[in-house]
Scaffold this motif. Structure first.
Motif, PDB file in Angstrom:
ATOM      1  N   ALA A 184       0.828  -1.202   0.000  1.00 44.63           N
ATOM      2  CA  ALA A 184       0.000   0.000   0.000  1.00 44.63           C
ATOM      3  C   ALA A 184       0.868   1.259   0.000  1.00 44.63           C
ATOM      4  CB  ALA A 184      -0.925  -0.014   1.218  1.00 44.63           C
ATOM      5  N   GLN A 185       1.935   1.236   0.788  1.00 44.08           N
ATOM      6  CA  GLN A 185       2.827   2.399   0.845  1.00 44.08           C
ATOM      7  C   GLN A 185       3.479   2.657  -0.510  1.00 44.08           C
ATOM      8  OE1 GLN A 185       5.247   0.956   4.058  1.00 44.08           O
ATOM      9  NE2 GLN A 185       4.205   2.208   5.597  1.00 44.08           N
ATOM     10  N   PHE A 186       3.721   1.605  -1.275  1.00 42.60           N
ATOM     11  CA  PHE A 186       4.299   1.799  -2.609  1.00 42.60           C
ATOM     12  C   PHE A 186       3.385   2.656  -3.478  1.00 42.60           C
ATOM     13  CE2 PHE A 186       4.045   0.626  -7.040  1.00 42.60           C
ATOM     14  CZ  PHE A 186       5.319   0.951  -7.473  1.00 42.60           C
TER      15      PHE A 186
ATOM     16  N   THR B 113       2.646  10.234  -5.089  1.00 44.20           N
ATOM     17  CA  THR B 113       3.132  11.518  -4.572  1.00 44.20           C
ATOM     18  C   THR B 113       4.560  11.844  -5.014  1.00 44.20           C
ATOM     19  OG1 THR B 113       3.771  10.419  -2.497  1.00 44.20           O
ATOM     20  CG2 THR B 113       1.597  11.457  -2.575  1.00 44.20           C
ATOM     21  N   GLY B 114       5.127  11.037  -5.918  1.00 40.77           N
ATOM     22  CA  GLY B 114       6.392  11.398  -6.549  1.00 40.77           C
ATOM     23  C   GLY B 114       7.637  11.120  -5.744  1.00 40.77           C
ATOM     24  N   GLU B 115       7.679   9.998  -5.047  1.00 38.84           N
ATOM     25  CA  GLU B 115       8.843   9.687  -4.224  1.00 38.84           C
ATOM     26  C   GLU B 115       9.903   8.856  -4.949  1.00 38.84           C
ATOM     27  OE1 GLU B 115       8.126   8.323  -0.286  1.00 38.84           O
ATOM     28  OE2 GLU B 115       6.355   9.599   0.006  1.00 38.84           O
TER      29      GLU B 115
ATOM     30  N   LEU C 164       8.947   2.138 -12.335  1.00 41.32           N
ATOM     31  CA  LEU C 164       8.545   0.887 -12.970  1.00 41.32           C
ATOM     32  C   LEU C 164       9.369  -0.289 -12.449  1.00 41.32           C
ATOM     33  CD1 LEU C 164       8.041   1.997 -16.680  1.00 41.32           C
ATOM     34  CD2 LEU C 164       6.332   1.816 -14.868  1.00 41.32           C
ATOM     35  N   ALA C 165      10.659  -0.072 -12.229  1.00 39.14           N
ATOM     36  CA  ALA C 165      11.503  -1.145 -11.707  1.00 39.14           C
ATOM     37  C   ALA C 165      11.043  -1.563 -10.314  1.00 39.14           C
ATOM     38  CB  ALA C 165      12.958  -0.699 -11.681  1.00 39.14           C
ATOM     39  N   ALA C 166      10.690  -0.577  -9.488  1.00 36.47           N
ATOM     40  CA  ALA C 166      10.221  -0.888  -8.129  1.00 36.47           C
ATOM     41  C   ALA C 166       8.899  -1.644  -8.190  1.00 36.47           C
ATOM     42  CB  ALA C 166      10.068   0.394  -7.322  1.00 36.47           C
TER      43      ALA C 166
END
Length: 463
Positions: free
Chosen positions: A189-191, A197-199, A207-209
């Protein structure tokens, strides 16, 4: 085996087994639009209209909710095969059922929470198809939702002009702690929040994350329904992430993007970097109660400490970090267990994150004991207090002193944790051989604190 033998006996070939995607697609077609003989040869939407006509409100709305879900899932299956035209058709059908629900509510009134527990599918479909989506009127919950979804918080920000409400988000995270949700579920959810929000440094990093997160789900055993992708990871599409990508202005081709998608395990292509991130409305910092100076809720106290310790300075105004080196964190639980200090996840989490002897205070010349890092550890201090001065083994002295008078002949009040109730007390040395006697008549904010984390928040909050 039976089918193979039967086929040979009849002189023909045994039918080929269905692929997984064919099985799932057929199954969802049956659920969404298959005609059922026991219903009189009609499909689910026909049954729903009969239930509406008969005044069976609960079954009608429950089945409408199911139809939204079935069509949304069916769209995802076609999307995963690259057939976005058919996916678009079924996303539209999901929205049609959602809108029928809203129209029906005009005559039957608001729905009960369990009749349509989550309208995120319809809201995501609306974002993907650029169709405005009204929300279904709802009756208030009679009991607290033990498993609330984070999606409405994100979708409210994605579909309006307001910033992401971090106070609501923090309430949601608090609920996951209270109800012992798995850490990986909260991290997922945090992802999405971080993506929205642009972190992330770039579209490629984002995309990799996401790809790493998505593929990691395939190895976890988790009940489908909370998040898609734990089963059939290579077939399922993350529609929420596709909606996030669209909202933040990313363009290109990725497995989980709309309307351009790629096969599983393909290399994504970014043609436009994201630049329409959602602003954040910060949650207010928890404040100590005016009468006691205590933040009673342990989670609020931890947020207060994270904020305070993140900018801690010494008497000269220089930065004074209290963060614990990662290599020490694994030793904390064992050190606490040696003292009988167990079943206190909030205290354990705090001590894993920070060196307690580096948590500064202006309330006292004492310093907090650290379980593993300091010259005199929590256990070392307590061994001395117990062996030489009669501290009861069920009391854990949590503060120490470098002054000779204090450790050679301790007098007056000392801060201890009673392992029986995991509260912190200020107890007199003359009474600390008997926990019941030492804690009798304790007053909040003066001689008792509801938890170790609340005590530490009070400790750092002194002027």
């Amino acid at each position: 085996m039976f089918r193979k033998i039967f086929g040979k006996l009849r002189g023909g070939k045994a039918p080929e087994p269905k692929s997984r995607i064919a099985y799932l697609t057929d199954l969802y077609h049956d659920w969404a639009e298959g005609k059922v003989e026991t219903w009189g040869g009609i499909d689910l939407r026909g049954l729903i209209e009969q239930q509406i006509a008969a005044g069976d409100a609960q079954m009608a709305t429950t089945n409408l909710a199911g139809h939204v879900r079935h069509c949304f899932d069916l769209a995802g299956l076609y999307w995963g095969q690259g057939d976005t035209a058919t996916a678009r058709h079924y996303l539209g059908k999901a929205l049609d059922s959602h809108e029928r629900m809203i129209a029906y509510c005009d005559q039957r009134g608001p729905v009960w929470p369990m009749e349509y527990s989550d309208e995120a599918d319809a809201r995501i479909a609306g974002l993907l198809l650029d169709r405005p989506v009204a929300q279904v009127p709802r009756r208030p919950r009679e009991e607290r939702d033990l498993y609330p979804s984070f999606k409405p918080i994100l979708l409210d920000a994605m579909t309006g002009d307001a910033p992401l409400d971090m106070a609501r988000w923090q309430d949601w995270e608090d609920s996951t702690v209270r109800n012992r949700w798995p850490k990986f579920q909260v991290a997922e959810a945090q992802f999405y929040r971080r993506a929205l929000t642009g972190e992330f440094a770039s579209g490629a990093a984002l995309l990799a994350a996401h790809e790493a997160l998505w593929k990691s789900k395939a190895g976890k055993t988790f009940e489908r329904g909370w998040f898609n992708g734990y089963d059939d990871n290579d077939l399922i599409i993350d529609a929420l992430f596709a909606a996030v990508l669209k909202r933040i202005g990313w363009e290109g081709c990725y497995r989980h993007s709309w309307p351009h998608t790629l096969p599983y395990d393909s290399t994504p292509e970014t043609t436009r970097e994201p630049d329409r991130y959602i602003a954040v409305a910060a949650a207010p910092l928890p404040a100590p109660a005016a009468d006691t100076g205590i933040i009673a809720d342990a989670q609020d106290a931890r947020r207060y400490l994270d904020h305070h310790l993140g900018q801690q300075t010494d008497d000269e105004g220089n930065s004074f970090p209290a963060a614990r080196p990662a290599k020490q964190a694994g030793k904390v639980a064992g050190a606490m267990k040696e003292l009988g200090w167990v079943r206190d996840p909030a205290a354990l989490g705090l001590m894993r994150a920070y060196r307690m002897d580096n948590v500064l205070t202006r309330r006292s010349h004492l310093s907090l004991c650290d379980p593993v890092a300091s010259f005199v550890t929590l256990k070392g201090w307590n061994d001395a207090m117990r062996q030489d001065f009669g501290l009861h083994p069920d009391l854990v002295a949590i503060a120490q002193s470098e002054e000779r008078a204090d450790y050679m002949d301790p007098q007056g009040l000392w801060y201890v944790l009673w392992v029986k109730d995991r509260k912190v007390y200020a107890v007199d040395r003359e009474d600390w051989h008997d926990p019941g006697l030492a804690t009798a008549g304790a007053q909040r904010g003066m001689t008792v604190w509801p938890s170790y984390v609340s005590f530490v928040a009070w400790w750092v909050g002194g002027a």
